[in-house]
Design a protein around this motif. Structure first.
Motif, PDB file in Angstrom:
ATOM      1  N   LEU A 135       0.805  -1.224   0.000  1.00  0.00           N
ATOM      2  CA  LEU A 135       0.000   0.000   0.000  1.00  0.00           C
ATOM      3  C   LEU A 135       0.840   1.277   0.000  1.00  0.00           C
ATOM      4  O   LEU A 135       0.283   2.375  -0.043  1.00  0.00           O
ATOM      5  CB  LEU A 135      -0.925   0.013   1.229  1.00  0.00           C
ATOM      6  N   LEU A 136       2.151   1.140   0.037  1.00  0.00           N
ATOM      7  CA  LEU A 136       3.005   2.333  -0.002  1.00  0.00           C
ATOM      8  C   LEU A 136       2.831   3.064  -1.334  1.00  0.00           C
ATOM      9  O   LEU A 136       2.546   2.441  -2.358  1.00  0.00           O
ATOM     10  CB  LEU A 136       4.474   1.945   0.187  1.00  0.00           C
ATOM     11  N   PRO A 137       3.008   4.369  -1.348  1.00  0.00           N
ATOM     12  CA  PRO A 137       2.884   5.121  -2.606  1.00  0.00           C
ATOM     13  C   PRO A 137       3.852   4.600  -3.665  1.00  0.00           C
ATOM     14  O   PRO A 137       4.979   4.207  -3.330  1.00  0.00           O
ATOM     15  CB  PRO A 137       3.235   6.553  -2.189  1.00  0.00           C
ATOM     16  N   PRO A 138       3.433   4.558  -4.927  1.00  0.00           N
ATOM     17  CA  PRO A 138       4.348   4.118  -5.985  1.00  0.00           C
ATOM     18  C   PRO A 138       5.593   5.000  -6.012  1.00  0.00           C
ATOM     19  O   PRO A 138       5.542   6.198  -5.710  1.00  0.00           O
ATOM     20  CB  PRO A 138       3.522   4.285  -7.270  1.00  0.00           C
ATOM     21  N   SER A 139       6.701   4.401  -6.364  1.00  0.00           N
ATOM     22  CA  SER A 139       7.938   5.175  -6.426  1.00  0.00           C
ATOM     23  C   SER A 139       7.964   6.023  -7.687  1.00  0.00           C
ATOM     24  O   SER A 139       7.346   5.672  -8.704  1.00  0.00           O
ATOM     25  CB  SER A 139       9.149   4.247  -6.403  1.00  0.00           C
ATOM     26  N   PRO A 140       8.676   7.155  -7.665  1.00  0.00           N
ATOM     27  CA  PRO A 140       8.825   7.967  -8.879  1.00  0.00           C
ATOM     28  C   PRO A 140       9.758   7.273  -9.879  1.00  0.00           C
ATOM     29  O   PRO A 140      10.257   6.178  -9.612  1.00  0.00           O
ATOM     30  CB  PRO A 140       9.455   9.252  -8.329  1.00  0.00           C
ATOM     31  N   ASP A 141       9.984   7.897 -10.990  1.00  0.00           N
ATOM     32  CA  ASP A 141      10.875   7.347 -12.012  1.00  0.00           C
ATOM     33  C   ASP A 141      12.316   7.636 -11.589  1.00  0.00           C
ATOM     34  O   ASP A 141      12.898   8.659 -11.958  1.00  0.00           O
ATOM     35  CB  ASP A 141      10.568   7.972 -13.376  1.00  0.00           C
ATOM     36  N   TRP A 142      12.866   6.705 -10.792  1.00  0.00           N
ATOM     37  CA  TRP A 142      14.219   6.940 -10.278  1.00  0.00           C
ATOM     38  C   TRP A 142      15.267   6.883 -11.383  1.00  0.00           C
ATOM     39  O   TRP A 142      16.301   7.551 -11.299  1.00  0.00           O
ATOM     40  CB  TRP A 142      14.540   5.909  -9.195  1.00  0.00           C
ATOM     41  N   THR A 143      15.018   6.113 -12.430  1.00  0.00           N
ATOM     42  CA  THR A 143      15.985   6.054 -13.536  1.00  0.00           C
ATOM     43  C   THR A 143      16.122   7.427 -14.202  1.00  0.00           C
ATOM     44  O   THR A 143      17.235   7.850 -14.558  1.00  0.00           O
ATOM     45  CB  THR A 143      15.573   4.995 -14.549  1.00  0.00           C
ATOM     46  N   ALA A 144      14.979   8.105 -14.387  1.00  0.00           N
ATOM     47  CA  ALA A 144      15.032   9.448 -14.974  1.00  0.00           C
ATOM     48  C   ALA A 144      15.801  10.408 -14.091  1.00  0.00           C
ATOM     49  O   ALA A 144      16.475  11.337 -14.578  1.00  0.00           O
ATOM     50  CB  ALA A 144      13.596   9.955 -15.224  1.00  0.00           C
ATOM     51  N   ARG A 145      15.706  10.222 -12.790  1.00  0.00           N
ATOM     52  CA  ARG A 145      16.378  11.139 -11.857  1.00  0.00           C
ATOM     53  C   ARG A 145      17.853  10.804 -11.689  1.00  0.00           C
ATOM     54  O   ARG A 145      18.694  11.696 -11.604  1.00  0.00           O
ATOM     55  CB  ARG A 145      15.711  11.067 -10.480  1.00  0.00           C
ATOM     56  N   LEU A 146      18.152   9.493 -11.605  1.00  0.00           N
ATOM     57  CA  LEU A 146      19.512   9.083 -11.234  1.00  0.00           C
ATOM     58  C   LEU A 146      20.312   8.514 -12.382  1.00  0.00           C
ATOM     59  O   LEU A 146      21.522   8.315 -12.259  1.00  0.00           O
ATOM     60  CB  LEU A 146      19.451   8.038 -10.113  1.00  0.00           C
ATOM     61  N   GLY A 147      19.627   8.210 -13.512  1.00  0.00           N
ATOM     62  CA  GLY A 147      20.299   7.507 -14.599  1.00  0.00           C
ATOM     63  C   GLY A 147      20.227   6.014 -14.347  1.00  0.00           C
ATOM     64  O   GLY A 147      19.982   5.556 -13.223  1.00  0.00           O
ATOM     65  N   SER A 148      20.468   5.254 -15.370  1.00  0.00           N
ATOM     66  CA  SER A 148      20.381   3.804 -15.250  1.00  0.00           C
ATOM     67  C   SER A 148      21.513   3.271 -14.369  1.00  0.00           C
ATOM     68  O   SER A 148      22.676   3.691 -14.525  1.00  0.00           O
ATOM     69  CB  SER A 148      20.466   3.170 -16.630  1.00  0.00           C
ATOM     70  N   PRO A 149      21.193   2.369 -13.407  1.00  0.00           N
ATOM     71  CA  PRO A 149      22.279   1.770 -12.612  1.00  0.00           C
ATOM     72  C   PRO A 149      23.169   0.920 -13.511  1.00  0.00           C
ATOM     73  O   PRO A 149      22.696   0.090 -14.276  1.00  0.00           O
ATOM     74  CB  PRO A 149      21.526   0.916 -11.594  1.00  0.00           C
ATOM     75  N   ARG A 150      24.470   1.116 -13.431  1.00  0.00           N
ATOM     76  CA  ARG A 150      25.381   0.360 -14.290  1.00  0.00           C
ATOM     77  C   ARG A 150      26.745   0.231 -13.629  1.00  0.00           C
ATOM     78  O   ARG A 150      27.037   0.898 -12.655  1.00  0.00           O
ATOM     79  CB  ARG A 150      25.526   1.053 -15.654  1.00  0.00           C
TER      80      ARG A 150
END
Length: 340
Positions: A325-340
């Motif tokens: 029931l927690l709020p959906p997460s934002p688009d973290w990839t857009a904010r942080l870039g793709s984890p690599r």
């Protein structure tokens, strides 16, 4: 049923503490109770023991036999030991317990390096002797009072059973002097409190549950409540696609800015525990296990016990529902870039 008086070595309290079915009583008052209305000669041995051995507290309990009495008092001691480490973490912590359960000593050793010979002393175990000098501390601790209600309960709830098993494992982690087994017992406590019994995915399930309780707690900003939900908490390891995403985060997200220290910390603990119990090692340094123990006692134990108290029937299912029931997460990839 008989009344048993079990000595607790090294523990001093100022008034009676009710710990479930056990009354922990100052030694002088326990002795007075035993002597009351009885000829002194009939309790001469007990009087001599209380005078010469100077136990500072007794656990009083009704039980069918001595083994049952010892088991109940040991459970009370386990809970008080965990309470000590949760509430008094800023103090140098000495120890207390039943005979044979705790101990300390000085180890004399010799070290030879080439032609050089060195000698030294190393203390193992904390000194015996602890005083709970705040008479209200125990009575004003609702999570621990609730956990105590499981001791001697004739029909404990699932939450009570989980609480008591976890407390006993955590208590053993406190006194264990070898880092490897301290870590195994510590992780075992978290499993007893929070994990369902299901095949596969247990590492990620435990890491997610601990992230729910602990991520941001030391800053007063819990993930998914005081701030936006992170992917580690949103992704459900029971869903195959989401479990694959978590595997990606386990490897590629281990570096900043994607790293969730709380989640990755628990994954590391659980991996170490699994390696040990399946015979693969590793040897875990005592310092590393002690640091993990501090974190669990300082930030996790009381909130988890409170959760168990509030969800008596199926605390694990209730936790999974709450995380869903927690709020959906934002688009973290857009904010942080793709984890690599």
């Amino acid at each position: 049923m008989s009344s048993f008086f079990i000595p607790i070595e090294g523990l001093t309290i100022l008034t009676d503490w009710e710990v479930g079915a056990v009354t922990v009583r100052p030694a002088a008052e326990a002795l007075e109770y035993v002597l009351h209305g009885r000829p002194a000669a009939t309790v001469e041995w007990f009087d001599s023991f209380a005078t010469e051995q100077t136990p500072t507290a007794f656990g009083m309990v009704e039980a069918n036999d001595l083994d049952s009495a010892i088991d109940l008092v040991a459970q009370a001691v386990d809970l008080l030991r965990v309470f000590q480490h949760v509430r008094y973490f800023t103090s140098p912590l000495t120890q207390f317990g039943l005979a044979g359960d705790v101990g300390s000593g000085v180890m004399r050793y010799v070290c030879i390096e080439g032609e050089r010979l060195g000698q030294g002393l190393s203390r193992r175990g904390n000194a015996l002797g602890w005083t709970f000098d705040d008479s209200d501390a125990w009575a004003s601790s609702p999570a621990f009072q609730w956990a105590a209600s499981a001791i001697g309960a004739s029909n404990p709830s699932e939450s009570q059973r989980r609480a008591l098993v976890g407390v006993q494992l955590l208590s053993q982690a406190v006194v264990e002097q070898r880092g490897t087994f301290k870590m195994v017992e510590l992780v075992g406590a978290l499993e007893a409190w929070l994990l369902p019994r299901r095949p596969g995915g247990q590492t990620f399930r435990l890491a997610r549950a601990i992230a729910f309780f602990g991520c941001g707690r030391h800053q007063g900003s819990l993930c998914g409540r005081s701030r936006e939900t992170c992917p580690y908490l949103e992704l459900n390891p029971d869903a195959k696609r989401q479990r694959e995403e978590l595997k990606q985060l386990q490897t590629k997200g281990a570096r900043l800015p994607w790293r969730c220290s709380e989640w990755h910390r628990v994954v590391g603990w659980y991996d170490d525990r699994s390696d040990v119990v399946h015979g693969a090692g590793p040897v875990i340094p005592y310092k590393d296990a002690s640091n993990a123990l501090y974190w669990v006692c300082r930030y996790l134990t009381e909130p988890i016990l409170q959760w168990l108290a509030e969800h008596p029937e199926d605390p694990v299912a209730a936790l999974e529902d709450e995380m869903a029931l927690l709020p959906p997460s934002p688009d973290w990839t857009a904010r942080l870039g793709s984890p690599r």
